[in-house]
Design an enzyme around this catalytic site. Structure first.
Site, PDB file in Angstrom:
ATOM      1  N   ASN A   1      34.256  41.546  36.963  1.00 20.63           N
ATOM      2  CA  ASN A   1      34.275  40.118  36.590  1.00 20.63           C
ATOM      3  C   ASN A   1      34.519  39.299  37.858  1.00 20.63           C
ATOM      4  O   ASN A   1      35.630  39.272  38.366  1.00 20.63           O
ATOM      5  CB  ASN A   1      35.399  39.891  35.564  1.00 20.63           C
ATOM      6  N   TRP A   2      33.471  38.649  38.328  1.00 16.85           N
ATOM      7  CA  TRP A   2      33.589  37.886  39.586  1.00 16.85           C
ATOM      8  C   TRP A   2      34.351  36.583  39.390  1.00 16.85           C
ATOM      9  O   TRP A   2      34.681  35.901  40.363  1.00 16.85           O
ATOM     10  CB  TRP A   2      32.212  37.569  40.148  1.00 16.85           C
TER      11      TRP A   2
ATOM     12  N   GLU B   1      41.838  33.905  30.666  1.00 15.75           N
ATOM     13  CA  GLU B   1      41.742  32.610  31.365  1.00 15.75           C
ATOM     14  C   GLU B   1      41.054  31.573  30.476  1.00 15.75           C
ATOM     15  O   GLU B   1      41.366  30.383  30.540  1.00 15.75           O
ATOM     16  CB  GLU B   1      41.012  32.800  32.704  1.00 15.75           C
TER      17      GLU B   1
ATOM     18  N   SER C   1      44.627  44.252  37.468  1.00 13.85           N
ATOM     19  CA  SER C   1      44.999  44.763  38.793  1.00 13.85           C
ATOM     20  C   SER C   1      44.538  46.204  39.026  1.00 13.85           C
ATOM     21  O   SER C   1      45.245  46.998  39.654  1.00 13.85           O
ATOM     22  CB  SER C   1      46.508  44.615  39.008  1.00 13.85           C
TER      23      SER C   1
ATOM     24  N   GLY D   1      39.614  40.848  40.818  1.00 16.38           N
ATOM     25  CA  GLY D   1      39.653  40.715  42.276  1.00 16.38           C
ATOM     26  C   GLY D   1      38.958  41.839  43.030  1.00 16.38           C
ATOM     27  O   GLY D   1      38.181  41.589  43.963  1.00 16.38           O
TER      28      GLY D   1
HETATM   29  C1  PEP Z   1      40.161  40.176  35.089  1.00 17.18           C
HETATM   30  O1  PEP Z   1      39.856  39.100  35.561  1.00 17.18           O
HETATM   31  O2  PEP Z   1      39.685  40.502  33.992  1.00 17.18           O
HETATM   32  C2  PEP Z   1      41.076  41.050  35.822  1.00 17.18           C
HETATM   33  C3  PEP Z   1      41.455  42.159  35.259  1.00 17.18           C
HETATM   34  O3  PEP Z   1      41.471  40.630  37.089  1.00 17.18           O
HETATM   35  P1  PEP Z   1      42.233  41.509  38.197  1.00 17.18           P
HETATM   36  O4  PEP Z   1      41.540  42.844  38.276  1.00 17.18           O
HETATM   37  O5  PEP Z   1      42.113  40.723  39.449  1.00 17.18           O
HETATM   38  O6  PEP Z   1      43.645  41.683  37.725  1.00 17.18           O
END
Ligand code: PEP
Length: 260
Positions: A11-12, A105, A218, A240
């Site tokens: 997911n960008w 989000e 993460s 990320g």
């Molecule tokens: C996400 O945006 O769905 C996500 C899991 O972000 P991150 O890997 O940065 O925690």
């Protein structure tokens, strides 16, 4: 042992313009090729922003990359006076195969309720796009209700009252783990995934065995194997770390870390 093919999704979010997106997808495809990545071991999908979808679709098509394409949102409506929205019709025309729905989000910053998530899920089913329905608890909810209550409730709400259910994926993403570097334990991810699957089975029967349930929050190349070691977790949704082709390809190649 399940026959669900692991799903590795990047997911960008609101990062990268279409030129940067093209460069990232090229690097990702080449890195996986150099590593002799076998796409039978995992489906790898990128979820760029709307303005990059056409460019990435054209690239995947022209270079015959085996990467899959997803969008980050879908309108509940097909067309009309809905300024700023993007319909399933338009996404389907771009060969979009997957769509994120109800990312935390969007739930938090855009007030998307369970009802909105359900309507968007219906739109995805209608247009033959596989919804990746995101569910997860906040830290407060974790403390007051435990880990599984909210994700199970959100899952059942998204799946309620459809005439029939198409294919769908559930992404369990504890809100406190997204973009924070704070990771759920593999045991917690597996235990919540199991409860989500049991709840789907109780409401909707055996299709529960086909549903892929992902963990997100993460995830990095150095922790992905812990999650995918469990037969309950069928892939990961990565934020990320999906913006770095080396790191994301390391996540896609999780099989090579499993033996370690
Ligand atoms: C996400 O945006 O769905 C996500 C899991 O972000 P991150 O890997 O940065 O925690």
């Amino acid at each position: 042992m399940t026959n669900r093919v692991p799903f590795i999704a990047g997911n960008w979010k609101m990062n990268l313009d279409h030129q940067q997106g093209i460069a990232l997808v090229q690097k990702l495809a080449w890195t996986l090729k150099d590593a002799n990545f076998d796409y039978a071991t995992a489906e790898v999908a990128v979820f760029p922003g709307f303005t990059s979808l056409r460019s990435i679709q054209t690239l995947i098509d022209a270079d015959q990359f085996e990467l899959k394409l997803g969008a980050q949102d879908i309108s509940a409506h097909d067309s009309g006076a809905f300024t700023g929205e993007v319909s399933g019709l338009a996404l389907k025309k771009l060969d979009v195969q997957y769509v994120l729905i109800g990312h935390s989000e969007r739930r938090q910053l855009h007030n998307e309720s369970d009802d909105v998530v359900r309507s968007k899920t219906a739109a995805a089913f209608k247009h033959g796009i596989v919804p990746v329905i995101c569910v997860g608890e906040t830290l407060e909810e974790l403390e007051s209700e435990g880990a599984a209550a909210v994700p199970v409730r959100q899952t059942l709400a998204a799946l309620a009252e459809h005439e029939s259910l198409g294919d769908f994926i559930i992404a369990y993403e504890p809100v406190w783990a997204i973009g924070t570097g704070q990771v759920a334990t593999p045991e917690q991810a597996a235990s919540v995934a199991l409860k989500i699957r049991d709840a789907i089975r109780a409401e909707h029967g055996e299709l529960a065995d086909r549903v892929r349930i992902l963990y997100g929050g993460s995830v990095k190349a150095n922790n992905v194997a812990g999650f995918l070691r469990s037969p309950e977790v069928d892939g990961v949704l990565v934020g990320g770390a999906s913006l770095d082709s080396e790191e994301f390809s390391g996540i896609a190649r999780f099989q090579s870390h499993l033996a370690i």
